[in-house]
Structures are given as structure tokens and as C-alpha cells.
Enzyme design. Structure first.
Site, PDB file in Angstrom:
ATOM      1  N   ASP A 160      -4.650   3.758  -1.767  1.00 53.91           N
ATOM      2  CA  ASP A 160      -5.714   4.062  -0.803  1.00 53.91           C
ATOM      3  C   ASP A 160      -6.157   5.510  -0.918  1.00 53.91           C
ATOM      4  O   ASP A 160      -5.421   6.427  -0.549  1.00 53.91           O
ATOM      5  CB  ASP A 160      -5.194   3.817   0.619  1.00 53.91           C
ATOM      6  CG  ASP A 160      -5.131   2.344   0.961  1.00 53.91           C
ATOM      7  OD1 ASP A 160      -6.142   1.654   0.762  1.00 53.91           O
ATOM      8  OD2 ASP A 160      -4.069   1.900   1.428  1.00 53.91           O
TER       9      ASP A 160
ATOM     10  N   MET B  20     -11.846  -5.912   4.719  1.00 56.12           N
ATOM     11  CA  MET B  20     -10.962  -5.107   5.568  1.00 56.12           C
ATOM     12  C   MET B  20     -10.683  -5.898   6.849  1.00 56.12           C
ATOM     13  O   MET B  20     -11.599  -6.402   7.496  1.00 56.12           O
ATOM     14  CB  MET B  20     -11.626  -3.776   5.944  1.00 56.12           C
ATOM     15  CG  MET B  20     -11.758  -2.776   4.802  1.00 56.12           C
ATOM     16  SD  MET B  20     -10.211  -2.312   3.986  1.00 56.12           S
ATOM     17  CE  MET B  20      -9.251  -1.642   5.344  1.00 56.12           C
TER      18      MET B  20
ATOM     19  N   HIS C 186      -8.280   1.550  -4.102  1.00 53.38           N
ATOM     20  CA  HIS C 186      -9.239   1.274  -3.019  1.00 53.38           C
ATOM     21  C   HIS C 186      -9.847   2.611  -2.599  1.00 53.38           C
ATOM     22  O   HIS C 186      -9.197   3.412  -1.926  1.00 53.38           O
ATOM     23  CB  HIS C 186      -8.484   0.605  -1.864  1.00 53.38           C
ATOM     24  CG  HIS C 186      -9.302   0.387  -0.624  1.00 53.38           C
ATOM     25  ND1 HIS C 186      -8.741   0.071   0.590  1.00 53.38           N
ATOM     26  CD2 HIS C 186     -10.641   0.423  -0.414  1.00 53.38           C
ATOM     27  CE1 HIS C 186      -9.697  -0.073   1.504  1.00 53.38           C
ATOM     28  NE2 HIS C 186     -10.865   0.156   0.915  1.00 53.38           N
TER      29      HIS C 186
ATOM     30  N   MET D 152     -12.021   4.835  -0.420  1.00 55.81           N
ATOM     31  CA  MET D 152     -12.704   4.952   0.874  1.00 55.81           C
ATOM     32  C   MET D 152     -13.382   6.313   0.871  1.00 55.81           C
ATOM     33  O   MET D 152     -12.947   7.248   1.546  1.00 55.81           O
ATOM     34  CB  MET D 152     -11.681   4.812   2.009  1.00 55.81           C
ATOM     35  CG  MET D 152     -11.207   3.378   2.203  1.00 55.81           C
ATOM     36  SD  MET D 152      -9.656   3.269   3.114  1.00 55.81           S
ATOM     37  CE  MET D 152      -8.497   3.408   1.757  1.00 55.81           C
TER      38      MET D 152
ATOM     39  N   ASP E 185      -6.932  -6.588   3.636  1.00 57.87           N
ATOM     40  CA  ASP E 185      -6.285  -5.281   3.781  1.00 57.87           C
ATOM     41  C   ASP E 185      -6.318  -4.828   5.234  1.00 57.87           C
ATOM     42  O   ASP E 185      -7.399  -4.595   5.788  1.00 57.87           O
ATOM     43  CB  ASP E 185      -7.043  -4.284   2.872  1.00 57.87           C
ATOM     44  CG  ASP E 185      -6.418  -2.901   2.849  1.00 57.87           C
ATOM     45  OD1 ASP E 185      -5.363  -2.708   3.480  1.00 57.87           O
ATOM     46  OD2 ASP E 185      -7.004  -2.026   2.180  1.00 57.87           O
TER      47      ASP E 185
ATOM     48  N   HIS F  34      -1.154  -1.079  -4.208  1.00 59.08           N
ATOM     49  CA  HIS F  34      -2.472  -0.765  -3.641  1.00 59.08           C
ATOM     50  C   HIS F  34      -2.527   0.742  -3.362  1.00 59.08           C
ATOM     51  O   HIS F  34      -1.634   1.299  -2.725  1.00 59.08           O
ATOM     52  CB  HIS F  34      -2.655  -1.567  -2.361  1.00 59.08           C
ATOM     53  CG  HIS F  34      -4.005  -1.442  -1.732  1.00 59.08           C
ATOM     54  ND1 HIS F  34      -5.109  -2.109  -2.204  1.00 59.08           N
ATOM     55  CD2 HIS F  34      -4.428  -0.732  -0.650  1.00 59.08           C
ATOM     56  CE1 HIS F  34      -6.161  -1.833  -1.437  1.00 59.08           C
ATOM     57  NE2 HIS F  34      -5.771  -0.986  -0.493  1.00 59.08           N
TER      58      HIS F  34
ATOM     59  N   MET G  97      -8.729   8.326   0.406  1.00 62.41           N
ATOM     60  CA  MET G  97      -9.615   8.632   1.548  1.00 62.41           C
ATOM     61  C   MET G  97     -10.109  10.067   1.453  1.00 62.41           C
ATOM     62  O   MET G  97      -9.326  10.972   1.154  1.00 62.41           O
ATOM     63  CB  MET G  97      -8.841   8.474   2.854  1.00 62.41           C
ATOM     64  CG  MET G  97      -8.222   7.109   3.035  1.00 62.41           C
ATOM     65  SD  MET G  97      -7.291   7.066   4.565  1.00 62.41           S
ATOM     66  CE  MET G  97      -6.575   5.423   4.464  1.00 62.41           C
TER      67      MET G  97
ATOM     68  N   SER H 109       0.840  -1.203   0.000  1.00 59.65           N
ATOM     69  CA  SER H 109       0.000   0.000   0.000  1.00 59.65           C
ATOM     70  C   SER H 109       0.870   1.246   0.000  1.00 59.65           C
ATOM     71  O   SER H 109       1.663   1.475   0.916  1.00 59.65           O
ATOM     72  CB  SER H 109      -0.905   0.026   1.230  1.00 59.65           C
ATOM     73  OG  SER H 109      -1.482   1.312   1.339  1.00 59.65           O
TER      74      SER H 109
HETATM   75  C1  DX5 Z   1      -6.444   1.296   5.582  1.00 60.51           C
HETATM   76  C2  DX5 Z   1      -5.985   1.060   4.161  1.00 60.51           C
HETATM   77  C3  DX5 Z   1      -4.913   0.060   4.075  1.00 60.51           C
HETATM   78  C4  DX5 Z   1      -3.643   0.442   4.786  1.00 60.51           C
HETATM   79  C5  DX5 Z   1      -2.989  -0.821   5.246  1.00 60.51           C
HETATM   80  O1  DX5 Z   1      -7.556   2.106   5.575  1.00 60.51           O
HETATM   81  O2  DX5 Z   1      -7.067   0.622   3.358  1.00 60.51           O
HETATM   82  O3  DX5 Z   1      -4.639  -0.283   2.725  1.00 60.51           O
HETATM   83  O4  DX5 Z   1      -2.766   1.176   3.989  1.00 60.51           O
HETATM   84  O5  DX5 Z   1      -1.943  -0.477   6.073  1.00 60.51           O
HETATM   85  P1  DX5 Z   1      -1.231  -1.535   7.022  1.00 60.51           P
HETATM   86  O6  DX5 Z   1      -0.711  -2.628   6.153  1.00 60.51           O
HETATM   87  O7  DX5 Z   1      -0.170  -0.726   7.669  1.00 60.51           O
HETATM   88  O8  DX5 Z   1      -2.289  -2.035   7.979  1.00 60.51           O
HETATM   89 ZN    ZN Z   2      -6.620  -0.245   1.301  1.00 63.10          ZN
END
Ligand code: DX5
Ligand code: ZN
Length: 214
Positions: A34, A136, A65, A67, A174, A32, A36, A7
């Protein structure tokens, strides 16, 4: 399948090119990404401006991904920005089907995601309509959280539902994934493991990625 998707959330954005070159050299399968929005989750990461340098420097597929609330407004732009797959949260929308269609119309792979407090059974009606489901294993919003052990049973449940139907829908996990729990997750039926802090926080990220694939 045994795929690893580091990620980028835990990468050093001041040295994105360097970190992407590490990903390119490594045995990582995807990157990956992320996204947000500060509304669906209590954190804001990044958006479209970072898709371009990631696509430029990273030779691995970008697994996006989202969010965010109202993913229907943005999925096509993420497809156009070079996403290899686009996922959004089931609990963020009223009806995922038209949004999945927007992504499919762009020729991009689809993923439906749920947070740990959403009943995993809610994914079942969509298993034949998506390329991948993302469970998740922490609450979406932050890297570096602790893996929620109850995820293991959810993986086995979803895997059996996929097998029962003769589908090849992938299962992605994840949150809190590391070199210690990776093999157990793959054994339970996971196909893709996302790892942020375990990879980018490692003294030897390439070695950690290699170990996770064993
Ligand atoms: C959390 C993200 C993850 C995050 C995982 O909201 O969707 O992808 O980056 O991070 P680690 O591997 O540190 O838990
Ligand atoms: Zn993620």
C-alpha cells in the site's frame, strides 16, 4: 480463484525480514503493498526505498496498490522496482487507458481500483482492459477499518459483468477482511482478498492465512 494477499502496511517495519519470512512460510499468495502519498489519501505510508527489502526478503509476488495522485508519473518506477502487479485509482485520473499502457509495456499486470463512494458501474468499460479490479471495502488510507457490507452486492455485480463478457478479470477486495468474512467474499465472486490487521495483528498469522483460504 481464492488468493490471499496480506497487506504489508500492518507489518512491523522494524522486523520486516522476520515478517517477510512468515509470509514466505505461509499459504499467502501475494504481498499487498500500500503506497499512500498524503494527497490522494490523508495518510503517508512508504515509497520506493521499501520496495527493495520487500523484494529481497519476500518470495511472493508484490501486488502494488497506489493511493496517489498522478500515478502516471510513478507506475513505471514501481514496475522497475519489482512490482508483480500495479494498481491505481480510477477516480485519481482523467483517463486510465494511457497509464494502463505504461504498465503493460513493462510486462506487469494491471489493476484499476475504486473507493466505496465511486459508482461501481464506472469500472465496467475497463473490465476487458485490466487483469484485475480492486473494490475498496473501506475508504483508502488506513488499515484496521470496518468492512463496508454494501461491498457484497458490488462484488456480485462486477462478477456477473465479467462472466457475461467471458473475461477472466480478477476481483480483489481490500479493507476490513478477516477470517470471519473471507468465505462469504469468495462465495460472492472475489478472487483475491487483502488483509492487513487481521493477518499481522493475529497471534498466529500463518494459521489466520490458512483459515482465510478455507
Ligand atoms: C487501506 C489499504 C489496505 C489496508 C487494509 O487504505 O489499501 O490495503 O492495509 O487493512 P485492513 O485489512 O486492516 O483493513
Ligand atoms: Zn490496499
Amino acid at each position: 480463484m481464492k488468493l490471499i494477499a496480506p497487506s504489508v502496511l500492518s507489518a512491523d517495519f522494524g522486523h520486516l525480514e522476520r515478517d517477510m519470512e512468515m509470509i514466505n512460510r505461509s499459504e499467502a499468495d501475494w504481498l499487498h503493498v500500500d503506497v499512500m502519498d498524503g494527497v490522494f489519501v490523508p495518510n503517508i505510508s512508504f515509497g520506493f526505498p521499501l520496495m527493495e527489502p520487500m523484494r529481497k526478503y519476500c518470495r511472493k509476488p508484490l501486488d502494488v496498490h497506489l493511493m496517489i495522485v498522478h500515478p502516471e508519473k510513478y507506475v513505471e518506477r514501481f514496475c522497475d522496482a519489482g512490482a508483480w502487479s500495479v494498481g491505481f485509482h480510477l477516480e485519481a485520473v482523467e483517463d486510465p487507458l494511457p497509464i494502463l499502457d505504461l504498465i503493460k509495456a513493462k510486462g506487469v499486470r494491471t489493476c484499476l481500483t475504486i473507493n466505496p463512494d465511486i459508482a461501481v458501474e464506472r469500472l465496467v468499460p475497463y473490465l476487458d482492459k485490466v487483469d484485475m479490479v480492486l473494490l475498496m471495502s473501506v475508504f483508502a488510507g488506513f488499515g484496521g477499518q470496518k468492512f463496508i457490507p454494501e461491498t457484497m452486492d458490488k462484488i456480485r455485480f462486477v462478477k456477473s459483468e465479467i462472466t457475461k463478457r467471458g473475461l477472466n478479470t480478477l476481483i480483489e477486495i481490500d479493507g476490513g477482511v478477516n477470517a470471519q468474512n473471507a468465505s462469504e467474499l469468495f462465495a460472492a465472486g472475489a478472487d483475491v482478498l487483502v488483509a492487513g490487521s487481521a493477518v499481522f495483528g493475529s497471534a498466529d498469522p500463518e494459521k489466520t492465512i490458512h483459515e482465510m483460504k478455507q
